[in-house]
Design a protein around this motif. Structure first.
Motif, mmCIF file in Angstrom:
data_model
loop_
_atom_site.group_PDB
_atom_site.id
_atom_site.type_symbol
_atom_site.label_atom_id
_atom_site.label_comp_id
_atom_site.label_asym_id
_atom_site.label_seq_id
_atom_site.Cartn_x
_atom_site.Cartn_y
_atom_site.Cartn_z
ATOM 1 N N CYS A 135 6.069 10.010 48.368
ATOM 2 C CA CYS A 135 5.859 10.966 49.451
ATOM 3 C C CYS A 135 4.420 10.863 49.951
ATOM 4 O O CYS A 135 3.478 10.838 49.158
ATOM 5 C CB CYS A 135 6.140 12.374 48.945
ATOM 6 S SG CYS A 135 5.667 13.676 50.105
ATOM 7 N N ALA A 136 4.272 10.783 51.270
ATOM 8 C CA ALA A 136 2.938 10.641 51.853
ATOM 9 C C ALA A 136 2.363 11.979 52.292
ATOM 10 O O ALA A 136 1.295 12.023 52.908
ATOM 11 C CB ALA A 136 3.012 9.694 53.049
ATOM 12 N N ALA A 137 3.070 13.052 51.972
ATOM 13 C CA ALA A 137 2.620 14.402 52.347
ATOM 14 C C ALA A 137 2.330 14.504 53.843
ATOM 15 O O ALA A 137 1.380 15.172 54.259
ATOM 16 C CB ALA A 137 1.401 14.811 51.519
ATOM 17 N N CYS A 138 3.153 13.831 54.655
ATOM 18 C CA CYS A 138 2.907 13.791 56.102
ATOM 19 C C CYS A 138 3.301 15.094 56.794
ATOM 20 O O CYS A 138 2.832 15.394 57.887
ATOM 21 C CB CYS A 138 3.674 12.627 56.720
ATOM 22 S SG CYS A 138 5.472 12.870 56.697
ATOM 23 N N GLY A 139 4.207 15.843 56.180
ATOM 24 C CA GLY A 139 4.592 17.137 56.744
ATOM 25 C C GLY A 139 5.729 17.089 57.751
ATOM 26 O O GLY A 139 6.100 18.126 58.305
ATOM 27 N N ALA A 140 6.302 15.914 57.988
ATOM 28 C CA ALA A 140 7.396 15.839 58.967
ATOM 29 C C ALA A 140 8.583 16.696 58.537
ATOM 30 O O ALA A 140 9.246 17.327 59.368
ATOM 31 C CB ALA A 140 7.833 14.382 59.140
ATOM 32 N N CYS A 141 8.845 16.732 57.243
ATOM 33 C CA CYS A 141 9.980 17.533 56.761
ATOM 34 C C CYS A 141 9.693 19.028 56.919
ATOM 35 O O CYS A 141 10.614 19.824 57.099
ATOM 36 C CB CYS A 141 10.289 17.197 55.309
ATOM 37 S SG CYS A 141 8.881 17.407 54.201
ATOM 38 N N ILE A 172 3.831 22.033 52.451
ATOM 39 C CA ILE A 172 2.768 21.223 51.848
ATOM 40 C C ILE A 172 1.768 22.207 51.248
ATOM 41 O O ILE A 172 1.233 23.064 51.954
ATOM 42 C CB ILE A 172 2.052 20.336 52.898
ATOM 43 C CG1 ILE A 172 3.046 19.405 53.602
ATOM 44 C CG2 ILE A 172 0.931 19.535 52.226
ATOM 45 C CD1 ILE A 172 3.601 18.285 52.761
ATOM 46 N N HIS A 199 3.755 17.853 48.592
ATOM 47 C CA HIS A 199 5.012 18.283 49.194
ATOM 48 C C HIS A 199 5.808 19.122 48.195
ATOM 49 O O HIS A 199 5.997 18.725 47.042
ATOM 50 C CB HIS A 199 5.837 17.043 49.597
ATOM 51 C CG HIS A 199 7.262 17.363 49.926
ATOM 52 N ND1 HIS A 199 8.321 16.856 49.211
ATOM 53 C CD2 HIS A 199 7.797 18.158 50.889
ATOM 54 C CE1 HIS A 199 9.451 17.311 49.725
ATOM 55 N NE2 HIS A 199 9.160 18.098 50.749
ATOM 56 N N CYS A 206 12.051 12.166 57.559
ATOM 57 C CA CYS A 206 11.116 11.508 56.632
ATOM 58 C C CYS A 206 11.117 10.001 56.873
ATOM 59 O O CYS A 206 12.107 9.320 56.623
ATOM 60 C CB CYS A 206 11.507 11.809 55.187
ATOM 61 S SG CYS A 206 10.433 10.960 54.006
ATOM 62 N N PHE A 243 9.267 7.879 55.318
ATOM 63 C CA PHE A 243 8.792 7.163 54.130
ATOM 64 C C PHE A 243 9.895 6.981 53.080
ATOM 65 O O PHE A 243 9.636 6.491 51.988
ATOM 66 C CB PHE A 243 7.598 7.911 53.520
ATOM 67 C CG PHE A 243 6.395 7.912 54.422
ATOM 68 C CD1 PHE A 243 5.460 6.890 54.343
ATOM 69 C CD2 PHE A 243 6.218 8.909 55.369
ATOM 70 C CE1 PHE A 243 4.354 6.875 55.184
ATOM 71 C CE2 PHE A 243 5.117 8.904 56.212
ATOM 72 C CZ PHE A 243 4.180 7.887 56.132
ATOM 73 N N ALA A 298 11.263 9.164 51.295
ATOM 74 C CA ALA A 298 11.058 10.001 50.108
ATOM 75 C C ALA A 298 12.158 11.045 49.948
ATOM 76 O O ALA A 298 12.303 11.626 48.875
ATOM 77 C CB ALA A 298 9.699 10.694 50.188
ATOM 78 N N LEU A 299 12.906 11.283 51.019
ATOM 79 C CA LEU A 299 14.015 12.240 50.947
ATOM 80 C C LEU A 299 15.319 11.500 51.188
ATOM 81 O O LEU A 299 15.398 10.629 52.060
ATOM 82 C CB LEU A 299 13.849 13.343 52.006
ATOM 83 C CG LEU A 299 12.645 14.264 51.829
ATOM 84 C CD1 LEU A 299 12.528 15.198 53.029
ATOM 85 C CD2 LEU A 299 12.764 15.073 50.546
#
Ligand code: SF4
Ligand code: SF4
Length: 246
Positions: free
Chosen positions: A1-7, A17, A22, A39, A41, A43-44
């Motif tokens: 997870c890149a902790a991008c916040g899209a989710c 976040i 995340h 997501c 990446f 990750a989900l």
């Protein structure tokens, strides 16, 4: 997870976040999959989705060239008899197209669910987890009497079965359990075989992915081959039903 916040943008009620990390709150998730689509990446992942009989059959038909008279549809789970009506309708649809049907079950279900399914099933892969009743209750939470009664009901109906026996070191890797498996198999008229399924730890990672706490009492490593061979050899001396390692 890149902790991008899209989710978080996709579903702020379930994702957040916090301190750069995340956080996913499963409670109340309806499994719509919007966050997984958001997501980028990977990750989900949406695990499981609803399908119609027609949609499943479309997938089954796509694989038909690989069956070559020996393969077919295997209905597994989870536990197929928890969706007995769907499983039966799916088996019937496959049978109607000449596709052989195999059902994998733990056997802990109403007898009529199995017998109804049996009308469209070529082979049941039937779990035998533990043959000592007290241990079975302790490990699985249920008494095995219903399971064994269901196995015998299938056999009485002429249904072919393959006994699938997970072997977990420290739990059921005992000669007495092998004896118990042989005793069951020897009283069946339509058992095609026994499959020993040695423990491997892959399920632990899967449990984590589903937000479950891995069972710390389970071994960290796969069962040694020599231990599997010892149980296999012993079991083969106790029954004429073919035994193999799965
Ligand atoms: S789970 Fe995916 S979308 Fe959510 S913060 Fe992590 S990388 Fe971003
Ligand atoms: S699957 Fe749907 S409800 Fe569940 S967390 Fe993702 S977006 Fe929210």
């Amino acid at each position: 997870c890149a902790a991008c916040g899209a989710c978080v943008q996709a579903c702020p009620a379930r994702h957040s976040i916090q301190n750069g990390q995340h956080i996913y709150d499963r409670a109340g998730c309806n499994g719509c999959g919007t966050c997984a689509e958001a997501c980028l990446f990977g990750a989900l992942e949406l695990a499981g989705y609803e399908m119609t009989i027609g949609e499943v059959m479309d997938t089954v038909r796509r694989d038909a060239p690989f069956y070559r008279g020996v393969g077919g549809l295997t209905i597994t789970g989870g536990e197929p008899t928890l969706q007995a009506d769907f499983a039966t309708a799916l088996a019937a649809a496959a049978r109607a197209e000449g596709i052989s049907v195999c059902v994998e079950t733990c056997g802990y279900c109403p007898e009529h669910a199995l017998l109804t399914l049996a009308a469209y099933t070529d082979l049941f892969l039937f779990d035998i987890k533990e043959t000592d009743a007290a241990r079975h209750k302790a490990y699985t939470g249920v008494d095995p009497a219903l399971i064994i009664a269901n196995l015998r009901a299938l056999d009485a109906a002429g249904q072919a079965t393959m006994l699938r026996c997970p072997i977990i070191p420290g739990f059921n890797d005992r000669l007495e359990h092998m004896e118990g498996i042989a005793n069951i198999a020897n009283t069946l008229s339509h058992a095609r075989g026994i499959e020993l399924m040695p423990y491997h730890p892959l399920g632990q990672g899967k449990a984590e992915r589903f937000g479950l706490t891995p069972n710390k009492s389970l071994p960290e490593h796969a069962m040694p081959r020599k231990d599997v061979e010892a149980l296999l050899t012993y079991l083969q001396t106790r029954t004429d039903v073919p035994v193999k390692v799965g």
